[in-house]
Design a protein around this motif. Structure first.
Motif, PDB file in Angstrom:
ATOM      1  N   ASN A  66       1.026  11.595   3.615  1.00 54.22           N
ATOM      2  CA  ASN A  66       0.202  12.836   3.539  1.00 54.22           C
ATOM      3  C   ASN A  66       1.301  14.107   3.554  1.00 54.22           C
ATOM      4  OD1 ASN A  66      -0.865  15.498   4.887  1.00 54.22           O
ATOM      5  ND2 ASN A  66      -2.672  14.343   4.418  1.00 54.22           N
ATOM      6  N   LEU A  67       2.230  13.976   4.253  1.00 59.21           N
ATOM      7  CA  LEU A  67       3.100  15.350   4.571  1.00 59.21           C
ATOM      8  C   LEU A  67       4.052  15.242   3.057  1.00 59.21           C
ATOM      9  CD1 LEU A  67       4.628  17.267   6.014  1.00 59.21           C
ATOM     10  CD2 LEU A  67       5.875  15.640   7.117  1.00 59.21           C
ATOM     11  N   CYS A  68       4.437  14.013   2.484  1.00 57.97           N
ATOM     12  CA  CYS A  68       5.043  14.052   1.227  1.00 57.97           C
ATOM     13  C   CYS A  68       4.109  13.893  -0.034  1.00 57.97           C
ATOM     14  CB  CYS A  68       5.888  12.690   1.164  1.00 57.97           C
ATOM     15  SG  CYS A  68       7.228  12.702   2.648  1.00 57.97           S
ATOM     16  N   GLY A  69       2.913  14.304   0.142  1.00 52.97           N
ATOM     17  CA  GLY A  69       2.054  14.381  -1.040  1.00 52.97           C
ATOM     18  C   GLY A  69       1.529  13.310  -1.759  1.00 52.97           C
ATOM     19  N   TYR A  70       1.465  12.095  -1.043  1.00 54.12           N
ATOM     20  CA  TYR A  70       1.025  10.863  -1.584  1.00 54.12           C
ATOM     21  C   TYR A  70      -0.386  10.949  -2.041  1.00 54.12           C
ATOM     22  CZ  TYR A  70       0.065   5.798  -2.513  1.00 54.12           C
ATOM     23  OH  TYR A  70      -0.429   4.768  -3.024  1.00 54.12           O
ATOM     24  N   THR A  71      -0.992  10.417  -3.285  1.00 53.54           N
ATOM     25  CA  THR A  71      -2.207  10.696  -3.557  1.00 53.54           C
ATOM     26  C   THR A  71      -2.935   9.290  -4.094  1.00 53.54           C
ATOM     27  OG1 THR A  71      -1.611  11.040  -5.972  1.00 53.54           O
ATOM     28  CG2 THR A  71      -2.110  13.162  -4.682  1.00 53.54           C
ATOM     29  N   GLY A  72      -2.167   7.972  -3.881  1.00 56.44           N
ATOM     30  CA  GLY A  72      -2.693   6.716  -4.162  1.00 56.44           C
ATOM     31  C   GLY A  72      -3.359   6.470  -3.082  1.00 56.44           C
ATOM     32  N   GLY A  73      -3.560   5.084  -3.084  1.00 59.61           N
ATOM     33  CA  GLY A  73      -4.465   4.442  -1.859  1.00 59.61           C
ATOM     34  C   GLY A  73      -3.805   3.316  -1.140  1.00 59.61           C
ATOM     35  N   TYR A  74      -2.358   3.064  -1.524  1.00 57.82           N
ATOM     36  CA  TYR A  74      -1.834   1.889  -0.886  1.00 57.82           C
ATOM     37  C   TYR A  74      -1.266   2.440   0.638  1.00 57.82           C
ATOM     38  CZ  TYR A  74      -1.795  -1.450  -4.526  1.00 57.82           C
ATOM     39  OH  TYR A  74      -2.434  -2.458  -5.351  1.00 57.82           O
ATOM     40  N   HIS A  75      -1.267   3.742   1.092  1.00 57.49           N
ATOM     41  CA  HIS A  75      -0.862   4.237   2.449  1.00 57.49           C
ATOM     42  C   HIS A  75      -1.817   3.363   3.303  1.00 57.49           C
ATOM     43  CE1 HIS A  75      -4.159   6.778   1.156  1.00 57.49           C
ATOM     44  NE2 HIS A  75      -4.010   7.399   2.401  1.00 57.49           N
ATOM     45  N   VAL A  76      -2.995   3.069   2.922  1.00 56.17           N
ATOM     46  CA  VAL A  76      -4.053   2.258   3.882  1.00 56.17           C
ATOM     47  C   VAL A  76      -3.457   1.006   4.026  1.00 56.17           C
ATOM     48  CG1 VAL A  76      -6.259   1.639   3.637  1.00 56.17           C
ATOM     49  CG2 VAL A  76      -6.084   3.841   3.275  1.00 56.17           C
ATOM     50  N   TRP A  77      -2.842   0.255   3.123  1.00 57.82           N
ATOM     51  CA  TRP A  77      -2.450  -1.120   3.261  1.00 57.82           C
ATOM     52  C   TRP A  77      -1.261  -1.182   4.198  1.00 57.82           C
ATOM     53  CZ3 TRP A  77      -5.891  -0.464  -0.301  1.00 57.82           C
ATOM     54  CH2 TRP A  77      -6.641  -1.422  -0.735  1.00 57.82           C
ATOM     55  N   LEU A  78      -0.272  -0.004   3.884  1.00 50.74           N
ATOM     56  CA  LEU A  78       0.969  -0.195   4.907  1.00 50.74           C
ATOM     57  C   LEU A  78       0.509   0.358   6.349  1.00 50.74           C
ATOM     58  CD1 LEU A  78       3.594   1.791   2.584  1.00 50.74           C
ATOM     59  CD2 LEU A  78       3.061  -0.611   3.066  1.00 50.74           C
ATOM     60  N   VAL A 133       3.040  -6.672   1.162  1.00 53.23           N
ATOM     61  CA  VAL A 133       3.722  -7.335  -0.482  1.00 53.23           C
ATOM     62  C   VAL A 133       2.711  -6.375  -1.446  1.00 53.23           C
ATOM     63  CG1 VAL A 133       3.462  -9.118  -1.975  1.00 53.23           C
ATOM     64  CG2 VAL A 133       4.774  -9.383   0.151  1.00 53.23           C
ATOM     65  N   GLU A 134       1.414  -6.395  -1.126  1.00 57.96           N
ATOM     66  CA  GLU A 134       0.358  -5.989  -2.123  1.00 57.96           C
ATOM     67  C   GLU A 134       0.730  -4.452  -2.796  1.00 57.96           C
ATOM     68  OE1 GLU A 134      -3.731  -6.356  -0.878  1.00 57.96           O
ATOM     69  OE2 GLU A 134      -3.111  -8.111   0.299  1.00 57.96           O
ATOM     70  N   PRO A 135       1.471  -3.537  -2.263  1.00 56.85           N
ATOM     71  CA  PRO A 135       1.541  -2.212  -2.997  1.00 56.85           C
ATOM     72  C   PRO A 135       2.794  -2.438  -3.939  1.00 56.85           C
ATOM     73  CG  PRO A 135       1.455  -1.805  -0.762  1.00 56.85           C
ATOM     74  CD  PRO A 135       1.611  -3.174  -0.492  1.00 56.85           C
ATOM     75  N   GLY A 136       3.195  -3.706  -4.024  1.00 58.49           N
ATOM     76  CA  GLY A 136       4.428  -3.917  -5.019  1.00 58.49           C
ATOM     77  C   GLY A 136       5.712  -3.096  -5.138  1.00 58.49           C
ATOM     78  N   ASN A 137       5.995  -2.768  -3.779  1.00 62.06           N
ATOM     79  CA  ASN A 137       7.179  -1.684  -3.622  1.00 62.06           C
ATOM     80  C   ASN A 137       8.231  -2.311  -2.831  1.00 62.06           C
ATOM     81  OD1 ASN A 137       8.972   0.457  -2.366  1.00 62.06           O
ATOM     82  ND2 ASN A 137       7.425   1.955  -3.211  1.00 62.06           N
ATOM     83  N   LEU A 138       9.234  -2.859  -3.596  1.00 63.64           N
ATOM     84  CA  LEU A 138      10.463  -3.606  -2.751  1.00 63.64           C
ATOM     85  C   LEU A 138      10.854  -3.040  -1.736  1.00 63.64           C
ATOM     86  CD1 LEU A 138      12.118  -5.433  -5.734  1.00 63.64           C
ATOM     87  CD2 LEU A 138      10.896  -6.616  -3.771  1.00 63.64           C
ATOM     88  N   ARG A 139      11.254  -1.416  -1.754  1.00 63.76           N
ATOM     89  CA  ARG A 139      11.839  -0.870  -0.858  1.00 63.76           C
ATOM     90  C   ARG A 139      10.933  -0.549   0.481  1.00 63.76           C
ATOM     91  NH1 ARG A 139      15.375   0.364   2.520  1.00 63.76           N
ATOM     92  NH2 ARG A 139      15.809   2.322   3.465  1.00 63.76           N
ATOM     93  N   VAL A 140       9.658  -0.829   0.260  1.00 61.71           N
ATOM     94  CA  VAL A 140       8.718  -0.681   1.248  1.00 61.71           C
ATOM     95  C   VAL A 140       8.727  -1.919   2.366  1.00 61.71           C
ATOM     96  CG1 VAL A 140       6.387  -0.675   2.036  1.00 61.71           C
ATOM     97  CG2 VAL A 140       7.252   1.252   0.583  1.00 61.71           C
ATOM     98  N   LEU A 141       8.817  -3.011   1.395  1.00 60.95           N
ATOM     99  CA  LEU A 141       8.836  -4.222   1.753  1.00 60.95           C
ATOM    100  C   LEU A 141       9.968  -4.459   2.621  1.00 60.95           C
ATOM    101  CD1 LEU A 141       7.713  -7.197   1.958  1.00 60.95           C
ATOM    102  CD2 LEU A 141       8.760  -7.697  -0.151  1.00 60.95           C
ATOM    103  N   GLU A 142      11.207  -3.971   2.196  1.00 64.81           N
ATOM    104  CA  GLU A 142      12.391  -4.063   2.830  1.00 64.81           C
ATOM    105  C   GLU A 142      12.274  -3.442   4.176  1.00 64.81           C
ATOM    106  OE1 GLU A 142      17.277  -3.226   2.297  1.00 64.81           O
ATOM    107  OE2 GLU A 142      15.761  -2.259   0.866  1.00 64.81           O
ATOM    108  N   ILE A 143      11.638  -2.047   4.225  1.00 61.88           N
ATOM    109  CA  ILE A 143      11.708  -1.393   5.473  1.00 61.88           C
ATOM    110  C   ILE A 143      10.887  -2.093   6.591  1.00 61.88           C
ATOM    111  CG2 ILE A 143      10.875   0.577   6.445  1.00 61.88           C
ATOM    112  CD1 ILE A 143      11.553   2.144   3.835  1.00 61.88           C
TER     113      ILE A 143
END
Length: 333
Positions: A66-78, A133-143
């Protein structure tokens, strides 16, 4: 209209702002903790999920996005991923620590058995990896996968350091960073990365989560020697009875004379505890101000967390996160 932060606890302010997202997180958690073939899995998971925890870690993921302005839906998955990792570690921790109470309720291993707690914890870890895995973001997966490994490493380090009075403050901090701060920092960093925030903002939120987690755990360890059982969900002196070498013990032992060191050796290293030993431990801690200096260390880490946020643009969310860092140690003042 903004919230009245002076009258609202920071985690309640976060919960109010993030209510819609948290409802989605809770729905996703309930969907993914189900099992067609093993009904014990949702039974055990629901016991812990429904225990009334503040859901602080998933809220930190949502807050960072939210603070970084995200407007998608995958933050719920994370956020659900973070909560599953946290719940899995709680199930495992209670088995390792032979705990009988968490959040004021009997632990899962007490109500069911150790095998169920361990295996359901394993199932939740697997679910967490499916979700991340579902957001498809390798950097997030790594973290998040790195955080899972760091948490396990911290737990093993704590196990090897248990009852060891030679444990240094550096080792203690490493344990705390692993068992608690790793997931806090992964929660905030992954939310920022998902939002494709600038590198400086990602780093600031990672550092905030790390310092917040360390302050949170040191405060928790300190409250074990003088907190309110109803508020902490455990009995005062549990860490002493379980012979945990936390920062108050490390500092009191380092300052102790020969007779006092013999006391620590008997009660912590050898586990020969008698009536009145907790009171004696508190007397020695008071003599050397071990609780006072531990309190100051927690306050210092809280201040670090607040300082990290200064790299981010001013906003209501940034203010609440700063309030949260101060709140986790406010009960120590």
């Amino acid at each position: 209209m903004g919230l009245d932060h002076a009258a609202t606890k920071p985690h309640d302010a976060l919960a109010a702002i993030l209510a819609s997202d948290m409802n989605a997180v809770n729905t996703l958690i309930r969907e993914r903790m189900a099992s067609r073939h093993a009904p014990r899995i949702p039974e055990v998971t629901a016991h812990l999920v429904d225990a009334g925890g503040k859901r602080l870690r998933p809220m930190l993921t949502l807050a960072a996005a939210n603070l970084c302005g995200y407007t998608g839906g995958y933050h719920v998955w994370l956020a659900a991923t973070v909560e599953f990792i946290h719940t899995a570690t709680l199930l495992h921790d209670d088995v390792v620590d032979e705990s009988q109470q968490r959040r004021g309720r009997p632990t899962a291993n007490l109500l069911w058995d150790n095998q169920s707690s361990v295996l359901v914890g394993d199932y939740l870890f697997a679910r967490a990896f499916q979700l991340m895995v579902e957001p498809g973001n390798l950097r997030v997966l790594e973290i998040l996968s790195n955080a899972a490994a760091t948490i396990a490493e911290g737990e093993v380090l704590q196990l090897t350091a248990a009852q060891d009075l030679s444990t240094s403050e550096d080792t203690y901090t490493q344990i705390v960073r692993g068992k608690t701060a790793a997931l806090f920092s992964a929660a905030t960093e992954s939310g920022a990365v998902l939002a494709e925030a600038p590198a400086a903002h990602v780093e600031a939120l990672r550092d905030y989560g790390d310092a917040l987690g360390i302050a949170f755990q040191i405060a928790d360890d300190l409250l074990d020697y003088g907190g309110d059982s109803a508020a902490t969900g455990k009995n005062v002196g549990d860490d002493f009875r379980e012979r945990k070498v936390t920062l108050p013990v490390i500092r009191a032992h380092a300052a102790s004379d020969a007779e006092e060191r013999a006391f620590w050796s008997r009660t912590i290293a050898k586990g020969d505890q008698q009536d009145g030993d907790l009171e004696e431990a508190l007397r020695i801690m008071a003599k050397y101000d071990a609780l006072g200096t531990t309190r100051q260390t927690a306050l210092d880490w809280s201040a670090r967390a607040c300082a990290a946020l200064e790299a981010l643009p001013e906003s209501e969310m940034r203010t609440i996160l700063a309030d949260l860092a101060e709140y986790v140690v406010a009960r120590l003042r």
